[in-house]
Design a protein around this motif. Structure first.
Motif, PDB file in Angstrom:
ATOM      1  N   GLU A   3     -14.554 -27.127  10.080  1.00 12.38           N
ATOM      2  CA  GLU A   3     -14.126 -28.445  10.013  1.00 12.38           C
ATOM      3  C   GLU A   3     -13.211 -28.801  10.822  1.00 12.38           C
ATOM      4  N   ALA A   6      -8.708 -32.859  11.622  1.00  6.11           N
ATOM      5  CA  ALA A   6      -8.411 -34.143  11.071  1.00  6.11           C
ATOM      6  C   ALA A   6      -9.841 -34.948  11.266  1.00  6.11           C
ATOM      7  N   PRO A   7     -10.185 -35.887  10.488  1.00  5.01           N
ATOM      8  CA  PRO A   7     -11.260 -36.690  10.636  1.00  5.01           C
ATOM      9  C   PRO A   7     -11.331 -37.310  12.178  1.00  5.01           C
ATOM     10  N   CYS A   8     -12.765 -37.382  12.457  1.00  2.60           N
ATOM     11  CA  CYS A   8     -12.975 -38.101  13.906  1.00  2.60           C
ATOM     12  C   CYS A   8     -12.395 -39.492  13.927  1.00  2.60           C
ATOM     13  N   LEU A   9     -11.748 -39.740  14.861  1.00  3.02           N
ATOM     14  CA  LEU A   9     -11.067 -40.913  15.178  1.00  3.02           C
ATOM     15  C   LEU A   9     -12.602 -42.211  15.465  1.00  3.02           C
ATOM     16  N   CYS A  11     -16.124 -41.544  14.104  1.00  4.02           N
ATOM     17  CA  CYS A  11     -17.086 -41.752  13.291  1.00  4.02           C
ATOM     18  C   CYS A  11     -16.552 -41.480  11.856  1.00  4.02           C
ATOM     19  N   ARG A  12     -15.242 -40.640  11.659  1.00  2.42           N
ATOM     20  CA  ARG A  12     -14.835 -40.312  10.596  1.00  2.42           C
ATOM     21  C   ARG A  12     -15.306 -38.853  10.302  1.00  2.42           C
ATOM     22  N   GLY A  13     -16.290 -38.295  11.093  1.00  4.88           N
ATOM     23  CA  GLY A  13     -16.913 -37.232  10.690  1.00  4.88           C
ATOM     24  C   GLY A  13     -15.799 -35.937  10.327  1.00  4.88           C
ATOM     25  N   GLU A  14     -16.213 -35.015   9.835  1.00  7.60           N
ATOM     26  CA  GLU A  14     -15.234 -33.885   9.439  1.00  7.60           C
ATOM     27  C   GLU A  14     -15.710 -32.429   9.935  1.00  7.60           C
ATOM     28  N   CYS A  25     -16.598 -33.470  17.419  1.00  4.04           N
ATOM     29  CA  CYS A  25     -17.018 -33.851  16.257  1.00  4.04           C
ATOM     30  C   CYS A  25     -18.430 -33.515  16.209  1.00  4.04           C
ATOM     31  N   ARG A  27     -20.815 -34.651  14.724  1.00  2.00           N
ATOM     32  CA  ARG A  27     -21.688 -35.875  13.998  1.00  2.00           C
ATOM     33  C   ARG A  27     -21.935 -36.705  15.342  1.00  2.00           C
ATOM     34  N   CYS A  28     -20.867 -37.196  15.881  1.00  2.00           N
ATOM     35  CA  CYS A  28     -21.048 -37.980  17.042  1.00  2.00           C
ATOM     36  C   CYS A  28     -20.746 -37.578  18.371  1.00  2.00           C
TER      37      CYS A  28
END
Length: 141
Positions: A3, A6-9, A11-14, A25, A27-28
């Motif tokens: 993980e 902190a969440p991606c700034l 896309c909020r991916g974790e 991240c 995800r993105c």
């Protein structure tokens, strides 16, 4: 997969991945610790989209997929393909024998296979976010 701290700034991916010697991240692809510059306009990412509604598939294009897809009744987003009206037109010609009218085509094997190949093992929105993050990183330096 590990993980992010902190969440991606973007896309909020974790989930995290390591690429180019950085934590990114998963995800993105946005590099952890970088902040998008709020003073810069967002990049324009044109996509060709493939939407399924029952036994039909719409092939369209947009630079604002969230807004566009919200305006079209569909059951499933099959895939995104990076491209503009030129690519969309090429796909309309490629699948012309399946055309039902306008931008709608029969959900027959050649078109379903094409959309599946585009999608691969990544969710369509994740592909879009990756293109967006790559373009944003290019303009922010």
């Amino acid at each position: 997969m590990p993980e992010l701290p902190a969440p991606c700034l973007l896309c909020r991916g974790e989930r995290a991945e390591r690429a180019d010697g950085a934590i990114r991240c998963a995800r993105c692809g946005w590099r952890f610790g970088d902040a998008p510059d709020p003073d810069l306009p967002p990049p324009r990412v044109d996509v060709v989209y493939y939407l399924r509604w029952r036994d039909r598939i719409k092939i369209g294009t947009t630079a604002n997929p969230r807004q566009r897809l919200a305006a079209i009744r569909h059951e499933e987003l099959l895939a995104f393909e990076r491209g503009d009206r030129t690519l969309e037109h090429s796909r309309h010609i490629e699948f012309a024998e399946l055309r039902l009218g306008g931008e709608w085509f029969a959900a027959a094997d050649p078109l379903v296979t094409h959309a599946s190949r585009l999608r691969g093992d990544r969710e369509p929105w994740d592909s879009y976010l990756r293109w967006f993050a790559t373009d944003l990183a290019a303009i922010t330096g």
